[in-house]
Design a protein around this motif. Structure first.
Motif, short mmCIF file in Angstrom:
data_model
loop_
_atom_site.label_atom_id
_atom_site.label_comp_id
_atom_site.label_asym_id
_atom_site.label_seq_id
_atom_site.Cartn_x
_atom_site.Cartn_y
_atom_site.Cartn_z
N SER A 22 41.13 38.07 46.29
CA SER A 22 41.98 38.35 47.45
C SER A 22 42.35 37.04 48.12
O SER A 22 41.65 36.03 48.00
CB SER A 22 41.27 39.27 48.45
OG SER A 22 40.16 38.61 49.03
N LEU A 27 44.61 42.03 48.48
CA LEU A 27 44.18 42.09 47.09
C LEU A 27 45.25 41.50 46.17
O LEU A 27 46.41 41.91 46.23
CB LEU A 27 43.90 43.54 46.68
CG LEU A 27 43.44 43.78 45.27
CD1 LEU A 27 42.08 43.14 45.02
CD2 LEU A 27 43.41 45.26 44.97
N GLU A 30 42.49 42.83 40.33
CA GLU A 30 41.16 43.39 40.16
C GLU A 30 40.99 43.91 38.74
O GLU A 30 41.97 44.23 38.07
CB GLU A 30 40.89 44.51 41.15
CG GLU A 30 41.72 45.75 40.92
CD GLU A 30 41.41 46.87 41.91
OE1 GLU A 30 40.22 47.05 42.26
OE2 GLU A 30 42.35 47.54 42.33
#
Length: 93
Positions: A22, A27, A30
């Motif tokens: 992040s 964000l 991921e």
């Protein structure tokens, strides 16, 4: 609070192994898996993949964040040991 901080998030305490990057609370990328007992085999690969996906390198990361549980002691050790190794690797002599 550090503004524009780039954080590497590691979750290994639960059955899900996940890594995220992040920047300033947003964000960027991921990766996760719920494959049982895969934490030690996928964690560093996930980190490498995310750094490549975001165009960053390890020294660009301001801090490494590791979940504290509750969860598997072995999983916690994997996350903390990996974070420690990454931090030691990114220190410039």
């Amino acid at each position: 609070m550090i503004f524009n901080a780039i954080l590497l998030h590691i979750e290994t305490a639960t059955k899900v192994c996940s890594v995220a990057i992040s920047k300033d609370g947003q964000l960027l990328a991921e990766q996760e898996t719920s494959i049982r007992n895969a934490h030690s085999t996928v964690l560093t690969t996930f980190i490498d993949d995310l750094l490549k996906m975001t165009g960053m390198n390890l020294p660009a990361v301001d801090a490494v964040v590791v979940s504290e549980g509750p969860g598997s002691y072995t999983g916690l050790r994997i996350g903390v040991a990996s974070a420690k190794g990454l931090c030691m690797h990114s220190i410039n002599p």
